[in-house]
Design a protein around this motif. Structure first.
Motif, PDB file in Angstrom:
ATOM      1  N   ARG A  41      56.475  25.067  38.558  1.00  0.00           N
ATOM      2  CA  ARG A  41      55.498  25.887  37.839  1.00  0.00           C
ATOM      3  C   ARG A  41      55.968  26.166  36.421  1.00  0.00           C
ATOM      4  O   ARG A  41      55.187  26.061  35.459  1.00  0.00           O
ATOM      5  N   ASN A  42      57.259  26.505  36.253  1.00  0.00           N
ATOM      6  CA  ASN A  42      57.778  26.813  34.920  1.00  0.00           C
ATOM      7  C   ASN A  42      57.720  25.600  34.006  1.00  0.00           C
ATOM      8  O   ASN A  42      57.412  25.726  32.814  1.00  0.00           O
ATOM      9  N   ARG A  45      54.001  25.119  33.123  1.00  0.00           N
ATOM     10  CA  ARG A  45      53.536  26.150  32.208  1.00  0.00           C
ATOM     11  C   ARG A  45      54.171  25.965  30.832  1.00  0.00           C
ATOM     12  O   ARG A  45      53.534  26.210  29.800  1.00  0.00           O
ATOM     13  N   GLN A  48      52.314  23.233  29.219  1.00  0.00           N
ATOM     14  CA  GLN A  48      50.982  23.730  28.887  1.00  0.00           C
ATOM     15  C   GLN A  48      51.044  24.606  27.635  1.00  0.00           C
ATOM     16  O   GLN A  48      50.203  24.472  26.730  1.00  0.00           O
ATOM     17  N   ALA A  49      52.042  25.481  27.579  1.00  0.00           N
ATOM     18  CA  ALA A  49      52.190  26.357  26.416  1.00  0.00           C
ATOM     19  C   ALA A  49      52.471  25.545  25.158  1.00  0.00           C
ATOM     20  O   ALA A  49      51.951  25.849  24.075  1.00  0.00           O
ATOM     21  N   GLY A  92      45.206  30.153  33.308  1.00  0.00           N
ATOM     22  CA  GLY A  92      46.504  30.721  33.628  1.00  0.00           C
ATOM     23  C   GLY A  92      46.914  31.897  32.780  1.00  0.00           C
ATOM     24  O   GLY A  92      47.950  32.514  33.037  1.00  0.00           O
ATOM     25  N   LEU A 281      51.281  32.940  30.113  1.00  0.00           N
ATOM     26  CA  LEU A 281      50.819  32.145  31.251  1.00  0.00           C
ATOM     27  C   LEU A 281      51.532  32.632  32.506  1.00  0.00           C
ATOM     28  O   LEU A 281      52.770  32.663  32.549  1.00  0.00           O
ATOM     29  N   ASP A 282      50.778  33.017  33.522  1.00  0.00           N
ATOM     30  CA  ASP A 282      51.358  33.557  34.761  1.00  0.00           C
ATOM     31  C   ASP A 282      52.322  34.700  34.470  1.00  0.00           C
ATOM     32  O   ASP A 282      53.399  34.805  35.073  1.00  0.00           O
TER      33      ASP A 282
END
Length: 330
Positions: A41-42, A45, A48-49, A92, A281-282
């Motif tokens: 996930r990290n 993300r 994505q960031a 997210g 995000l999250d």
């Protein structure tokens, strides 16, 4: 010889041991699975960031070029690039962005311009305006000059730094990033927190935009410029002077005439900007920054990325209150 009761006790112990081992094994598998999920996930993300940050960078470039087409002769805090981007919902989480004019600060790398010693005077005036020791200017000059001559006031060369518990040498080159100030003798955390918002590290030869300069930077132009006079030029951050003469007219009315040498490196336009992106995000924050150069009048005109960074200077920010004043430091 053991009876049936003793045998039942042994069997119960073996069963309990088997159950305990099974529970430990299942817990270990679950823990590894959650750790693998968190890592995945990290990574996702983070990528994505980064993609969002690149999009914000492209958006900032478009805004700067549009602003150039609309008002090529001046830049001020009243223009589109100066207004923060409102929070935008993304899968997210959300993201925000802002841009800062770097021509509104004092470029420390201009201290290497031997034909314009006025920059040394401006740095000393800036330190006085910030209620800091003006002799720190000597240590900053010695850090970036290429010689071994110690400045007469507050200077420090290699011998001073090599004598420290963790020895190192002076940079003997221009600043690559403003955070290098923390290596200069006398620049403590509290001093850095006060000084860093007013200075920057740009290519030598840049000018100060009087429309976007802070109160302290305006006071650095001449020791006779008081905070009240700087406020009149600053106009609560909404100054929109069309040329240098109009901007300095307020000072002239108070009998503060700047000489031709003092007017060197001053203007009302900008070429360097710092774009910042804050992405959540999250519930995990990601901070990105890009130093942008807007080039005009050449074959390579457009917006170019000079530097990218991640994270923020929270150590310096934590020492300042909501108005930018230095907090009480123990």
């Amino acid at each position: 010889m053991r009876g049936p009761r003793n045998q039942r006790g042994v069997a119960l112990l073996i069963a309990l041991l088997a159950v305990a081992l099974a529970v430990i094994l299942i817990a270990s598998l679950l823990d590894r699975g959650e750790l693998a999920y968190a890592r995945t996930r990290n990574v996702l993300r983070g990528e994505q960031a980064l993609a969002y940050a690149e999009g914000l960078e492209a958006y900032a470039s478009q805004i700067l070029m549009r602003d150039l087409a609309e008002s090529p002769s001046l830049d001020s805090n009243n223009e589109a690039w100066a207004f923060p981007l409102p929070a935008q919902e993304v899968p997210g989480g959300h993201m925000t962005a802002s841009m800062r004019d770097l021509n509104g600060c004092l470029n420390l790398n201009n201290l290497t311009l031997t034909d314009q010693p006025v920059w040394r005077e401006r740095l000393e005036n800036l330190l006085v305006a910030l209620e800091l020791d003006p002799s720190l200017a000597g240590a900053i000059v010695d850090w970036i000059d290429g010689d071994t001559h110690i400045d007469d006031e507050g200077g420090a060369e290699d011998n001073a730094y090599l004598a420290q518990a963790i020895p190192y040498r002076t940079g003997n080159r221009v600043f690559a990033h403003i955070s290098e100030l923390r290596l200069v003798r006398g620049i403590s955390g509290a001093v850095y927190a006060r000084l860093s918002p007013e200075v920057c590290a740009l290519p030598p030869g840049t000018s100060i935009n009087l429309n976007t300069a802070s109160i302290a930077v305006l006071m650095s132009l001449d020791s006779r410029i008081t905070a009240a006079l700087a406020e009149r030029i600053h106009q609560d951050g909404q100054a929109r002077w069309t040329d240098l003469d109009n901007a300095l007219n307020e000072a002239a009315q108070q009998n503060v005439q700047l000489s031709p040498s003092q007017r060197a490196g001053l203007g009302v336009t900008s070429s360097y900007f710092l774009a910042r992106g804050e992405i959540m995000l999250d519930d995990v924050p990601f901070a990105f920054s890009s130093m942008l150069e807007r080039v005009t009048g050449t074959a390579r005109g457009g917006v170019h990325v000079l530097q990218r960074g991640r994270g923020e200077d929270d150590a310096a920010r934590s020492l300042l209150d909501e108005r930018g004043n230095l907090r009480a430091v123990p």
